[in-house]
Write an enzyme that holds these catalytic residues in place. Sequence first.
Site, mmCIF file in Angstrom:
data_model
loop_
_atom_site.group_PDB
_atom_site.id
_atom_site.type_symbol
_atom_site.label_atom_id
_atom_site.label_comp_id
_atom_site.label_asym_id
_atom_site.label_seq_id
_atom_site.Cartn_x
_atom_site.Cartn_y
_atom_site.Cartn_z
ATOM 1 N N GLU A 200 -57.496 35.202 13.741
ATOM 2 C CA GLU A 200 -58.179 34.660 12.565
ATOM 3 C C GLU A 200 -59.470 35.413 12.290
ATOM 4 O O GLU A 200 -59.841 35.635 11.126
ATOM 5 C CB GLU A 200 -58.448 33.166 12.765
ATOM 6 C CG GLU A 200 -57.169 32.334 12.771
ATOM 7 C CD GLU A 200 -57.374 30.899 13.195
ATOM 8 O OE1 GLU A 200 -56.575 30.044 12.773
ATOM 9 O OE2 GLU A 200 -58.322 30.618 13.963
ATOM 10 N N CYS B 91 -69.591 55.927 11.459
ATOM 11 C CA CYS B 91 -68.342 55.492 12.086
ATOM 12 C C CYS B 91 -67.640 56.678 12.741
ATOM 13 O O CYS B 91 -66.731 57.291 12.163
ATOM 14 C CB CYS B 91 -67.436 54.817 11.062
ATOM 15 S SG CYS B 91 -66.011 54.003 11.822
ATOM 16 N N THR C 62 -53.309 27.644 9.283
ATOM 17 C CA THR C 62 -53.883 27.247 10.566
ATOM 18 C C THR C 62 -55.361 27.589 10.572
ATOM 19 O O THR C 62 -55.824 28.458 9.829
ATOM 20 C CB THR C 62 -53.207 27.970 11.748
ATOM 21 O OG1 THR C 62 -53.435 29.388 11.625
ATOM 22 C CG2 THR C 62 -51.716 27.696 11.786
ATOM 23 N N THR D 121 -52.277 33.547 4.501
ATOM 24 C CA THR D 121 -52.606 32.332 5.251
ATOM 25 C C THR D 121 -51.405 31.911 6.073
ATOM 26 O O THR D 121 -50.252 32.156 5.692
ATOM 27 C CB THR D 121 -53.027 31.187 4.313
ATOM 28 O OG1 THR D 121 -53.382 30.043 5.092
ATOM 29 C CG2 THR D 121 -51.894 30.806 3.354
ATOM 30 N N THR E 74 -56.533 26.709 3.562
ATOM 31 C CA THR E 74 -57.732 27.532 3.771
ATOM 32 C C THR E 74 -58.198 28.233 2.491
ATOM 33 O O THR E 74 -59.092 29.074 2.546
ATOM 34 C CB THR E 74 -57.452 28.605 4.844
ATOM 35 O OG1 THR E 74 -56.401 29.474 4.373
ATOM 36 C CG2 THR E 74 -57.029 27.973 6.159
#
Length: 438
Positions: free
Chosen positions: A409, A86, A335, A332, A344
């Site tokens: 999301e 990385c 949605t 959350t 969810t």
Amino acid sequence: MVTENIICVCCQVVPVDTEDEQTKLLFMEAFIQNNRVPNIIQLMSYHPDYLDCFLKTQHYLLHEDGPLPFDYRHYISIMACGRHQCSYLIKLQAQEFLLHGGNPEWLKGIDYVPQKLKDFLEINKILAHRPWLITKEHIEKLIAGKNRWSLSELTHALILCTHFHALSTFVFGCGLNDEIDFQNGHTFSSNHVDNDDSYSSDSSSLSDSANNSDEEGGLSALMARMKELTERKEEELTIEERLKDFAKVESQSAEITTSQKIPSPRADILRYVEDPNFTYKDFAKRDSVTEIPSFRAQDYSWEEHGFSLANRLYNEIGTLLDDKFNMAYNLTYYTMGNNTQVDTSSFRKAIWSYIHCMYGIRHDDYNYGEVNQLLERNLKAYIKTVTCYPERLTKKDYDGVMKEFKHSEKVHVNLMLLEARMQAELLYALRAVMKYMT
């Protein structure tokens, strides 16, 4: 780091709402900490409540009072990021290392560092790729060696490693580009892997399953399964049935292959890496089931054991980590895509449990049958690649999963991958420390 192969979410839609006071204050805090607002912080600003926890934890690890000197902290971070090639995080930490008085000679590579840091290379390597191999003997070797580590120093170093191993997965998972002032920042390099053939033709590979979510009904079908699981009474499974489901998920994960085209580490990264060919090996394929049994979370959990031990050896860090784990796990907005008022919780729990399963950690109270009901094969392959081989991820992989999800999301999913992986590594490390102490 092959950033040009990966979608750079932060360059597309970063939700910097100038009217949002919380975000503005967090950016000010990030600027004070880093002398910049890095791309990674901008991307996390999709979720300001999480970003708040993240900034507090990282600042505490790197900049506040603690067992390790500041130059050691940043150099250990560099060594940790090197395990997954990385370069983005290596460059950021190299700057910080010099700003905090680090010896420039050390940046030539691990051959130039004190023996005490060289002694840490083995445990960094194992922790990054196969943490289940860590034993109390590894801890004892560092504590009792010629260049002794104190228990508090070692705990600080172990937590730094898990933090930056996991943060590397987030960088690749979201396709973060280099900072604009870095060499090759926001540019393409000439040695990138061709997206069209980055993955093997094996039927279990990620690219082969690019349209699985569509074939299985996509988001609407996933939501229907989630709703059914939420409303259905918890199945009364026997211990044997739960073990069987865990073993099934574990073996299926081992069948999922990732890219056969492994990016060649650059010399400026290899200088910080010992044994670069040592990588993740599926837990299900470990050498001996009897010598390395599954890690039962009930025997050593973060909540009951790891949290208190971390706080005992490195004051307050357990509390900060606990807040961050809980924020990522419970976050959350109800949605999913364009749908609202969605529970969810079962989806989030399946992701977390699946990652722990890949690292051999079993939760006796979880029904692993839900993993196969909620995570279609293509998403499992993405999760495995990001979590275990993040440097192999390509733009095609990011585009090929969670197609109906918003970018925010997808970022949230990657935050869960980050935190679940970090917790898994940390559990193995702290359990080894506890066994040494007892």
